[in-house]
Scaffold this motif. Structure first.
Motif, PDB file in Angstrom:
ATOM      1  N   SER A 293       0.761  -1.321   0.024  1.00 59.04           N
ATOM      2  CA  SER A 293       0.224  -0.034  -0.060  1.00 59.04           C
ATOM      3  C   SER A 293       0.902   1.402   0.020  1.00 59.04           C
ATOM      4  CB  SER A 293      -0.960   0.119   1.118  1.00 59.04           C
ATOM      5  OG  SER A 293      -1.618  -1.133   1.205  1.00 59.04           O
ATOM      6  N   LYS A 294       1.974   1.316   0.653  1.00 62.33           N
ATOM      7  CA  LYS A 294       2.674   2.395   0.792  1.00 62.33           C
ATOM      8  C   LYS A 294       3.300   2.942  -0.512  1.00 62.33           C
ATOM      9  CE  LYS A 294       7.378   3.966   2.968  1.00 62.33           C
ATOM     10  NZ  LYS A 294       8.334   3.407   3.720  1.00 62.33           N
ATOM     11  N   TRP A 295       3.769   1.709  -1.514  1.00 63.29           N
ATOM     12  CA  TRP A 295       4.280   1.825  -2.923  1.00 63.29           C
ATOM     13  C   TRP A 295       3.400   2.191  -3.728  1.00 63.29           C
ATOM     14  CZ3 TRP A 295       8.938   3.643  -2.812  1.00 63.29           C
ATOM     15  CH2 TRP A 295       9.682   3.201  -1.793  1.00 63.29           C
ATOM     16  N   GLN A 296       2.239   1.619  -3.613  1.00 64.07           N
ATOM     17  CA  GLN A 296       1.062   2.096  -4.399  1.00 64.07           C
ATOM     18  C   GLN A 296       0.668   3.555  -4.199  1.00 64.07           C
ATOM     19  OE1 GLN A 296      -1.591  -0.842  -2.981  1.00 64.07           O
ATOM     20  NE2 GLN A 296      -1.372  -2.284  -4.874  1.00 64.07           N
ATOM     21  N   ASP A 297       0.464   4.085  -2.827  1.00 65.41           N
ATOM     22  CA  ASP A 297       0.259   5.390  -2.628  1.00 65.41           C
ATOM     23  C   ASP A 297       1.493   6.269  -3.155  1.00 65.41           C
ATOM     24  OD1 ASP A 297      -1.998   4.543  -1.286  1.00 65.41           O
ATOM     25  OD2 ASP A 297      -1.020   4.874   0.693  1.00 65.41           O
ATOM     26  N   ARG A 298       2.686   6.048  -2.982  1.00 70.54           N
ATOM     27  CA  ARG A 298       3.867   6.878  -3.453  1.00 70.54           C
ATOM     28  C   ARG A 298       3.698   6.982  -5.097  1.00 70.54           C
ATOM     29  NH1 ARG A 298       9.348   6.168  -0.062  1.00 70.54           N
ATOM     30  NH2 ARG A 298       8.509   6.949   1.727  1.00 70.54           N
ATOM     31  N   LEU A 299       3.183   5.569  -5.706  1.00 70.77           N
ATOM     32  CA  LEU A 299       3.168   6.121  -7.174  1.00 70.77           C
ATOM     33  C   LEU A 299       2.013   6.805  -7.460  1.00 70.77           C
ATOM     34  CD1 LEU A 299       3.702   5.460 -10.214  1.00 70.77           C
ATOM     35  CD2 LEU A 299       2.279   3.166  -9.935  1.00 70.77           C
ATOM     36  N   GLU A 300       0.903   6.956  -6.839  1.00 66.61           N
ATOM     37  CA  GLU A 300      -0.252   7.751  -7.129  1.00 66.61           C
ATOM     38  C   GLU A 300       0.120   9.176  -6.874  1.00 66.61           C
ATOM     39  OE1 GLU A 300      -3.060   7.096  -8.797  1.00 66.61           O
ATOM     40  OE2 GLU A 300      -1.903   5.133  -9.123  1.00 66.61           O
ATOM     41  N   ARG A 301       0.934   9.379  -5.844  1.00 63.50           N
ATOM     42  CA  ARG A 301       1.499  10.715  -5.445  1.00 63.50           C
ATOM     43  C   ARG A 301       2.397  11.246  -6.692  1.00 63.50           C
ATOM     44  NH1 ARG A 301       3.135   9.519   0.292  1.00 63.50           N
ATOM     45  NH2 ARG A 301       5.162   9.916  -0.594  1.00 63.50           N
ATOM     46  N   PHE A 302       3.073  10.487  -7.232  1.00 64.22           N
ATOM     47  CA  PHE A 302       4.004  11.005  -8.301  1.00 64.22           C
ATOM     48  C   PHE A 302       3.191  11.178  -9.627  1.00 64.22           C
ATOM     49  CE2 PHE A 302       6.611   9.785 -11.945  1.00 64.22           C
ATOM     50  CZ  PHE A 302       7.661  10.883 -11.945  1.00 64.22           C
ATOM     51  N   ARG A 303       2.097  10.357  -9.701  1.00 68.05           N
ATOM     52  CA  ARG A 303       1.261  10.560 -10.934  1.00 68.05           C
ATOM     53  C   ARG A 303       0.550  11.792 -10.777  1.00 68.05           C
ATOM     54  NH1 ARG A 303      -1.386   4.643 -12.344  1.00 68.05           N
ATOM     55  NH2 ARG A 303      -1.572   5.535 -14.279  1.00 68.05           N
ATOM     56  N   SER A 304       0.130  12.199  -9.671  1.00 68.52           N
ATOM     57  CA  SER A 304      -0.484  13.400  -9.205  1.00 68.52           C
ATOM     58  C   SER A 304       0.012  14.510  -9.661  1.00 68.52           C
ATOM     59  CB  SER A 304      -1.257  13.349  -7.779  1.00 68.52           C
ATOM     60  OG  SER A 304      -0.145  13.657  -7.091  1.00 68.52           O
ATOM     61  N   ILE A 305       1.456  14.605  -9.639  1.00 69.67           N
ATOM     62  CA  ILE A 305       2.504  15.782  -9.801  1.00 69.67           C
ATOM     63  C   ILE A 305       2.995  15.503 -11.002  1.00 69.67           C
ATOM     64  CG2 ILE A 305       2.529  16.356  -7.251  1.00 69.67           C
ATOM     65  CD1 ILE A 305       5.483  15.181  -7.456  1.00 69.67           C
ATOM     66  N   ARG A 306       2.804  14.728 -11.993  1.00 67.46           N
ATOM     67  CA  ARG A 306       3.278  14.505 -13.050  1.00 67.46           C
ATOM     68  C   ARG A 306       3.472  15.557 -14.023  1.00 67.46           C
ATOM     69  NH1 ARG A 306       2.349   9.845 -16.717  1.00 67.46           N
ATOM     70  NH2 ARG A 306       3.582  11.136 -18.265  1.00 67.46           N
TER      71      ARG A 306
END
Length: 172
Positions: A100-113
């Protein structure tokens, strides 16, 4: 920071809970003589950590085999502290479901792409997302939750791992 000819690294946190977590980790690792940390110096500011500057230390370079190998060995040593420390009993630490931690990090990255694209380029962003999604899929396919709590660094990048002047790997 420089004071009286001595140099220091200063880190300010936003939350007391984060300070308590980091302080607990440092004090516990120091108590078992874990060699891969930088000492924390006492100071009067609640949200601030001060470390002595490691003169002559350099960030590791993941392109160098010795840096990769030595960093990995130090990370394994960090993980293996669970044989000496009951991390789950520490009140200021909380568990992370790693997937979950790494899924959240990917989503945070995608949100600032869109903010990152002018600096990194669309192709590089697409490549990071592609490899992250594939890695997460592989992890999800193999992941089983284990109850043997251990300590993970959480931000393993070259500027958070130093090789000091004696050649010892140190985590920031």
């Amino acid at each position: 920071l420089e004071r009286n000819g001595q140099y220091y690294s200063v880190k300010k946190y936003d939350f007391v809970s984060t300070v308590l977590k980091v302080k607990t980790i440092h004090e516990t690792l120091r108590s078992i003589s874990f060699s891969h940390i930088v000492p924390v110096l006492p100071n009067e500011h609640t949200l601030t950590f001060i470390h002595p500057w490691l003169e002559g230390a350099k960030p590791i370079n993941f392109k160098k085999r010795a840096d990769r190998t030595d960093s990995l060995a130090a990370l394994h040593a960090l993980h293996e502290t669970n044989t000496l420390v009951n991390w789950s009993a520490e009140p200021d630490l909380h568990r992370y479901p790693l997937l979950s931690k790494w899924q959240d990090r990917l989503e945070r990255f995608r949100s600032i792409r869109e903010l990152c694209e002018p600096y990194l380029g669309k192709e590089n962003i697409d490549e990071v997302v592609f490899y992250a999604k594939n890695a997460l899929q592989l992890i999800e396919n193999e992941y089983t939750y284990q109850f043997d709590d251990t300590l993970l660094h959480g931000d393993v990048v070259h500027h958070n791992i130093l090789r000091d002047h004696k050649g010892i790997i140190r985590f920031i």
